[in-house]
Design a protein around this motif. Sequence first.
Motif, PDB file in Angstrom:
ATOM      1  N   ARG A  34      -6.594  -1.300  16.133  1.00 21.92           N
ATOM      2  CA  ARG A  34      -7.785  -2.042  15.716  1.00 21.92           C
ATOM      3  C   ARG A  34      -7.568  -3.549  15.728  1.00 21.92           C
ATOM      4  N   LEU A  35      -6.406  -4.024  16.088  1.00 23.34           N
ATOM      5  CA  LEU A  35      -6.133  -5.454  16.025  1.00 23.34           C
ATOM      6  C   LEU A  35      -7.076  -6.219  16.950  1.00 23.34           C
ATOM      7  N   GLY A  36      -7.511  -7.382  16.478  1.00 20.99           N
ATOM      8  CA  GLY A  36      -8.435  -8.222  17.241  1.00 20.99           C
ATOM      9  C   GLY A  36      -9.390  -8.934  16.310  1.00 20.99           C
ATOM     10  N   ASP A  37     -10.644  -8.611  16.389  1.00 19.61           N
ATOM     11  CA  ASP A  37     -11.670  -9.214  15.539  1.00 19.61           C
ATOM     12  C   ASP A  37     -11.459  -8.769  14.096  1.00 19.61           C
ATOM     13  N   PRO A  38     -11.256  -9.702  13.156  1.00 18.05           N
ATOM     14  CA  PRO A  38     -11.048  -9.314  11.759  1.00 18.05           C
ATOM     15  C   PRO A  38     -12.180  -8.455  11.187  1.00 18.05           C
ATOM     16  N   LEU A  39     -13.399  -8.601  11.716  1.00 16.15           N
ATOM     17  CA  LEU A  39     -14.523  -7.820  11.203  1.00 16.15           C
ATOM     18  C   LEU A  39     -14.349  -6.324  11.469  1.00 16.15           C
ATOM     19  N   THR A  40     -13.597  -5.994  12.497  1.00 14.04           N
ATOM     20  CA  THR A  40     -13.382  -4.581  12.815  1.00 14.04           C
ATOM     21  C   THR A  40     -11.931  -4.138  12.630  1.00 14.04           C
ATOM     22  N   ALA A  41     -11.016  -5.095  12.516  1.00 17.24           N
ATOM     23  CA  ALA A  41      -9.604  -4.738  12.343  1.00 17.24           C
ATOM     24  C   ALA A  41      -9.350  -4.116  10.974  1.00 17.24           C
ATOM     25  N   PHE A  42     -10.033  -4.624   9.950  1.00 17.68           N
ATOM     26  CA  PHE A  42      -9.864  -4.086   8.604  1.00 17.68           C
ATOM     27  C   PHE A  42     -10.762  -2.872   8.411  1.00 17.68           C
ATOM     28  N   ARG A  43     -10.224  -1.867   7.709  1.00 19.35           N
ATOM     29  CA  ARG A  43     -11.010  -0.674   7.430  1.00 19.35           C
ATOM     30  C   ARG A  43     -10.549  -0.063   6.110  1.00 19.35           C
ATOM     31  N   ASP A  44     -11.522   0.421   5.340  1.00 18.05           N
ATOM     32  CA  ASP A  44     -11.214   1.087   4.072  1.00 18.05           C
ATOM     33  C   ASP A  44     -10.632   2.468   4.373  1.00 18.05           C
ATOM     34  N   GLU A  45      -9.431   2.708   3.848  1.00 12.07           N
ATOM     35  CA  GLU A  45      -8.783   4.008   4.022  1.00 12.07           C
ATOM     36  C   GLU A  45      -8.261   4.498   2.672  1.00 12.07           C
ATOM     37  N   ILE A  46      -8.011   5.781   2.588  1.00  9.49           N
ATOM     38  CA  ILE A  46      -7.325   6.360   1.439  1.00  9.49           C
ATOM     39  C   ILE A  46      -5.864   6.547   1.836  1.00  9.49           C
ATOM     40  N   VAL A  47      -4.960   5.900   1.094  1.00 11.94           N
ATOM     41  CA  VAL A  47      -3.525   5.998   1.390  1.00 11.94           C
ATOM     42  C   VAL A  47      -2.781   6.402   0.127  1.00 11.94           C
ATOM     43  N   GLU A  48      -1.589   6.921   0.304  1.00 13.72           N
ATOM     44  CA  GLU A  48      -0.756   7.282  -0.834  1.00 13.72           C
ATOM     45  C   GLU A  48      -0.146   6.031  -1.463  1.00 13.72           C
ATOM     46  N   LEU A  49      -0.017   6.063  -2.799  1.00 14.76           N
ATOM     47  CA  LEU A  49       0.644   4.948  -3.466  1.00 14.76           C
ATOM     48  C   LEU A  49       2.133   4.978  -3.160  1.00 14.76           C
ATOM     49  N   PRO A  50       2.754   3.812  -3.042  1.00 11.85           N
ATOM     50  CA  PRO A  50       4.189   3.774  -2.739  1.00 11.85           C
ATOM     51  C   PRO A  50       5.030   4.072  -3.970  1.00 11.85           C
ATOM     52  N   ALA A  51       6.216   4.625  -3.744  1.00  9.80           N
ATOM     53  CA  ALA A  51       7.176   4.832  -4.828  1.00  9.80           C
ATOM     54  C   ALA A  51       7.843   3.503  -5.178  1.00  9.80           C
ATOM     55  N   LEU A  52       8.253   3.376  -6.433  1.00  9.05           N
ATOM     56  CA  LEU A  52       8.870   2.136  -6.907  1.00  9.05           C
ATOM     57  C   LEU A  52      10.390   2.233  -6.890  1.00  9.05           C
ATOM     58  N   LYS A  53      11.018   1.143  -6.480  1.00 10.49           N
ATOM     59  CA  LYS A  53      12.462   0.990  -6.628  1.00 10.49           C
ATOM     60  C   LYS A  53      12.756   0.376  -7.994  1.00 10.49           C
ATOM     61  N   PRO A  54      14.042   0.316  -8.401  1.00  8.31           N
ATOM     62  CA  PRO A  54      14.358  -0.121  -9.772  1.00  8.31           C
ATOM     63  C   PRO A  54      13.773  -1.468 -10.177  1.00  8.31           C
ATOM     64  N   HIS A  55      13.690  -2.444  -9.251  1.00  5.84           N
ATOM     65  CA  HIS A  55      13.212  -3.779  -9.607  1.00  5.84           C
ATOM     66  C   HIS A  55      11.784  -4.031  -9.118  1.00  5.84           C
ATOM     67  N   GLU A  56      11.006  -2.984  -8.944  1.00  6.36           N
ATOM     68  CA  GLU A  56       9.647  -3.144  -8.448  1.00  6.36           C
ATOM     69  C   GLU A  56       8.606  -2.792  -9.500  1.00  6.36           C
ATOM     70  N   VAL A  57       7.396  -3.322  -9.278  1.00  4.00           N
ATOM     71  CA  VAL A  57       6.305  -3.196 -10.235  1.00  4.00           C
ATOM     72  C   VAL A  57       5.049  -2.744  -9.498  1.00  4.00           C
ATOM     73  N   LEU A  58       4.311  -1.814 -10.115  1.00  5.40           N
ATOM     74  CA  LEU A  58       3.024  -1.389  -9.588  1.00  5.40           C
ATOM     75  C   LEU A  58       1.931  -2.095 -10.382  1.00  5.40           C
ATOM     76  N   VAL A  59       1.082  -2.837  -9.678  1.00  9.83           N
ATOM     77  CA  VAL A  59       0.049  -3.643 -10.317  1.00  9.83           C
ATOM     78  C   VAL A  59      -1.324  -3.190  -9.833  1.00  9.83           C
ATOM     79  N   ALA A  60      -2.239  -2.934 -10.773  1.00  8.18           N
ATOM     80  CA  ALA A  60      -3.639  -2.673 -10.431  1.00  8.18           C
ATOM     81  C   ALA A  60      -4.320  -4.014 -10.233  1.00  8.18           C
ATOM     82  N   ASN A  61      -4.824  -4.255  -9.030  1.00  6.82           N
ATOM     83  CA  ASN A  61      -5.421  -5.548  -8.718  1.00  6.82           C
ATOM     84  C   ASN A  61      -6.810  -5.660  -9.343  1.00  6.82           C
TER      85      ASN A  61
END
Length: 272
Positions: A34-61
Amino acid sequence: MNTTYTDQIYEPGTLPPLGCIPRRMHAWTIRQDRLGDPLTAFRDEIVELPALKPHEVLVANVSVGINYNGIWAARGAPKNVLDANGTYGDDRQSFHICGSEASGIVYATGEAVSNVRVGDPVILSASKYDPDCPWIRSGGLPEYSPTYHMWGYEGNWGAFAQFSKVSDYQCVLKPSELDWDEAAVCCATGTTVNRMLCHWDGNRIREGDVVLIWGGAGGLGTSAIQQTRAYGGIPIAVVSGTERGAYCKSMGAVGYIDRTRFTHWGSIAGLD
């Protein structure tokens, strides 16, 4: 706080209760095809949340800033960030989540995190690096480390999603005087301006210095006006109209130059 995981997918604009982590989330992604025009390159998807390593933080934006590096990433130029996906310690993914500025709420922490706790309101910085890099451990500035890169641009799991994965040192407690939107957009422009004003030997701002600020009504400009005033300097804005000049004065500029009234700017004169 005990953490529970749920298969429920929360709609954008809603958050689960603290302590409840969804296994999947909405994310505004880019992919190779999809790379190219930003209007079509971005798309809403459902993805899995990443696992955290010891020094990482999960933040709800809660609020997210928009930076031009999202345009570069969507276009695949000046470099294709998807080609480097997975090279900064994360598992390689076929998608990339942009966004290098945000404010939000801590929802989970790795076992070695000590500077923030679940429930803390935080500002997220885009600067990422390896704290164990020999250059940094010897006192060198992180931005000159060969491990330095931009979260949400060169690194995945950026702010254009319901949740972001960041390193603990990227999290700064949100001051109560800033609302979520203000907090989300203060880091990239704020630190850039601060380096201009304070970083270089022989060119650090001093009380009473006059600072000419080109593009005074823009993001960098308005931050520069306010920081100049905070350091005791005298900010003068350069703008392209009286309305913008008045806005700069409302932000703290002592005066402005309307560059459209002059013709000696050379190649800059025809940019408007």
